[in-house]
Write a protein that holds these residues in place. Structure first.
Motif, PDB file in Angstrom:
ATOM      1  N   HIS A 173       0.844  -1.190   0.000  1.00 21.43           N
ATOM      2  CA  HIS A 173       0.000   0.000   0.000  1.00 21.43           C
ATOM      3  C   HIS A 173       0.879   1.240   0.000  1.00 21.43           C
ATOM      4  O   HIS A 173       2.098   1.152   0.152  1.00 21.43           O
ATOM      5  N   TYR A 174       0.257   2.418  -0.160  1.00 24.77           N
ATOM      6  CA  TYR A 174       0.986   3.661  -0.355  1.00 24.77           C
ATOM      7  C   TYR A 174       1.112   4.510   0.893  1.00 24.77           C
ATOM      8  O   TYR A 174       1.888   5.474   0.909  1.00 24.77           O
ATOM      9  N   ILE A 175       0.382   4.205   1.937  1.00 21.58           N
ATOM     10  CA  ILE A 175       0.415   4.993   3.157  1.00 21.58           C
ATOM     11  C   ILE A 175       0.042   4.089   4.330  1.00 21.58           C
ATOM     12  O   ILE A 175      -0.669   3.092   4.154  1.00 21.58           O
ATOM     13  N   CYS A 176       0.533   4.432   5.509  1.00 17.71           N
ATOM     14  CA  CYS A 176       0.135   3.727   6.726  1.00 17.71           C
ATOM     15  C   CYS A 176      -1.039   4.466   7.352  1.00 17.71           C
ATOM     16  O   CYS A 176      -0.992   5.688   7.544  1.00 17.71           O
ATOM     17  N   THR A 177      -2.100   3.730   7.671  1.00 22.46           N
ATOM     18  CA  THR A 177      -3.306   4.306   8.269  1.00 22.46           C
ATOM     19  C   THR A 177      -3.580   3.574   9.585  1.00 22.46           C
ATOM     20  O   THR A 177      -4.030   2.431   9.576  1.00 22.46           O
ATOM     21  N   ALA A 178      -3.282   4.217  10.696  1.00 22.52           N
ATOM     22  CA  ALA A 178      -3.445   3.599  12.014  1.00 22.52           C
ATOM     23  C   ALA A 178      -4.589   4.289  12.751  1.00 22.52           C
ATOM     24  O   ALA A 178      -4.600   5.517  12.872  1.00 22.52           O
ATOM     25  N   VAL A 179      -5.537   3.502  13.252  1.00 19.82           N
ATOM     26  CA  VAL A 179      -6.742   4.052  13.877  1.00 19.82           C
ATOM     27  C   VAL A 179      -6.824   3.637  15.335  1.00 19.82           C
ATOM     28  O   VAL A 179      -6.696   2.452  15.676  1.00 19.82           O
ATOM     29  N   ASN A 180      -7.016   4.628  16.206  1.00 17.87           N
ATOM     30  CA  ASN A 180      -7.280   4.439  17.636  1.00 17.87           C
ATOM     31  C   ASN A 180      -6.153   3.715  18.371  1.00 17.87           C
ATOM     32  O   ASN A 180      -5.141   4.327  18.685  1.00 17.87           O
ATOM     33  N   ASP A 181      -6.281   2.417  18.635  1.00 23.24           N
ATOM     34  CA  ASP A 181      -5.234   1.709  19.366  1.00 23.24           C
ATOM     35  C   ASP A 181      -4.103   1.238  18.470  1.00 23.24           C
ATOM     36  O   ASP A 181      -3.093   0.728  18.956  1.00 23.24           O
ATOM     37  N   ALA A 182      -4.233   1.409  17.155  1.00 23.89           N
ATOM     38  CA  ALA A 182      -3.128   1.131  16.241  1.00 23.89           C
ATOM     39  C   ALA A 182      -2.224   2.357  16.205  1.00 23.89           C
ATOM     40  O   ALA A 182      -2.703   3.495  16.218  1.00 23.89           O
ATOM     41  N   VAL A 183      -0.905   2.126  16.138  1.00 20.26           N
ATOM     42  CA  VAL A 183       0.009   3.269  16.211  1.00 20.26           C
ATOM     43  C   VAL A 183       1.066   3.270  15.122  1.00 20.26           C
ATOM     44  O   VAL A 183       1.475   4.329  14.666  1.00 20.26           O
ATOM     45  N   LEU A 184       1.514   2.090  14.676  1.00 23.52           N
ATOM     46  CA  LEU A 184       2.581   2.028  13.677  1.00 23.52           C
ATOM     47  C   LEU A 184       2.232   1.016  12.590  1.00 23.52           C
ATOM     48  O   LEU A 184       1.578   0.008  12.860  1.00 23.52           O
ATOM     49  N   HIS A 185       2.676   1.301  11.378  1.00 25.04           N
ATOM     50  CA  HIS A 185       2.585   0.366  10.241  1.00 25.04           C
ATOM     51  C   HIS A 185       1.143  -0.065   9.973  1.00 25.04           C
ATOM     52  O   HIS A 185       0.887  -1.208   9.577  1.00 25.04           O
TER      53      HIS A 185
END
Length: 263
Positions: free
Chosen positions: A74-86
Motif C-alpha cells: 500500500h501507499y500509506i500507513c493508516t493507524a486508527v485508535n489503538d493502532a500506532v505504527l505500520h
C-alpha cells in the motif's frame, strides 16, 4: 552493527526539500479529505494518485522488512485508535471521534522523506486524545531543537523522552526515528528516550526522521493478524508525530512542512 550514516551533498539536500514538501502537502490534503465515513482504502488510493501524479515513488509498496509480512503493498500507513505504527489500510470507514495517524514516506529525485500526523476525525471523544497528540508534537519539537552539528543522537533521544515521560507516558524503544536519504530507513536508529552525550555525532548533510509515538497506558505492542499493524497491548489509544529534518551548519531544517497552498 550500524553502518556509517549517509551524508548528503548540498544539491541532494535541495532535492530532499522538494520531497519533504511533497510528503507534507499530501498528508495535509489527506487530512482535509478524511471525514466520518471515509474508507481507509480511499485514503490509500488518494495517496497513490498524488504520489504517482507528482512523478514520485512510494517507499511502502515494495517494503518488506524482517519484522513485517511483506511486501506492504500500500501507499500509506493508516493507524486508527489503538493502532500506532505500520497501519495496513483495509476496508474500514472512519467513525466520529476516531484517532487517525497517517504515516507517509516518498522517494523523489533519488531522495526520500518521511512524516506522520495524528488527528481526530469528526468530534473528539476525550480530551486525552488531544493531549496525547500535543505531547508527541511537543516531543518532536524538542528533538528538533536539540539537533545541531556536534550534538549526539543521545541528545535528541533524551530531549524527546523527557517530554514524553514528563507527561506521564510509557515509552517503547523497539521502534523510533532513523536516518534517511537515498533510502527510507538508514542508520542511525533514534530511540524515543535515551542518555545525552552518547551516540553518533551529527554533521551537516545528515537527514533524520524523528518520530515520537506513545500509547496511553502501556509500552507494549501487539501485532495484528495482517502481520503489519502494531497496536497497544491494552487497547489504549495512541498518537504519533514525525518530521524529516536536515542538519545544517546552524541547526536543523524541517523538510516536511506543508507549502502555503495547503497549510
Amino acid at each position: 552493527m550500524e553502518r556509517s550514516p549517509q551524508i548528503l551533498t548540498p544539491p541532494e539536500v535541495a532535492r530532499a526539500r522538494v520531497t519533504g514538501a511533497l510528503v507534507a502537502d499530501i498528508l495535509q490534503s489527506l487530512r482535509q479529505r478524511a471525514a466520518v465515513g471515509t474508507n481507509l482504502l480511499d485514503i490509500d488510493r488518494w495517496a497513490q494518485e498524488m504520489i504517482l501524479g507528482a512523478g514520485a515513488q512510494s517507499c511502502y509498496v515494495d517494503y518488506a522488512p524482517s519484522f513485517g509480512r511483506g511486501p506492504f503493498g500500500h501507499y500509506i500507513c493508516t493507524a486508527v485508535n489503538d493502532a500506532v505504527l505500520h497501519g495496513l489500510p483495509h476496508d474500514y470507514a472512519l467513525t466520529d471521534g476516531d484517532l487517525l495517524t497517517l504515516d507517509l514516506a516518498v522517494l523523489k529525485g533519488g531522495i526520500a522523506a518521511d512524516s506522520a500526523i495524528s488527528f481526530i476525525v469528526g468530534r473528539p471523544k476525550s480530551p486525552e486524545d488531544a493531549a496525547m497528540i500535543a505531547t508527541t508534537e511537543h516531543a518532536l519539537q524538542a528533538g528538533i531543537a536539540a539537533a545541531r552539528p556536534g550534538a549526539r543522537i543521545g541528545d535528541l533521544s533524551h530531549a524527546i523522552g523527557s517530554v514524553l515521560s514528563g507527561a506521564g507516558y510509557p515509552i517503547n524503544t523497539d521502534f523510533g526515528g532513523h536516518g534517511i536519504g537515498s533510502t527510507m530507513h538508514q542508520d542511525p536508529h533514534i530511540t524515543n528516550t535515551g542518555r545525552p552525550g552518547r551516540g553518533y555525532v551529527l554533521r551537516p548533510g545528515l537527514l533524520l526522521a524523528l518520530e515520537p509515538w506513545i500509547m496511553a497506558d502501556t509500552a507494549k505492542l501487539v501485532t495484528d493478524p495482517d502481520g503489519w499493524t502494531l497496536r497497544s497491548a491494552t487497547g489504549a489509544r495512541t498518537a504519533h508525530s514525525e518530521h524529516t529534518i536536515a542538519i545544517t551548519d546552524s541547526g536543523a531544517e524541517i523538510l516536511t512542512l506543508p507549502t502555503a497552498a495547503v497549510a
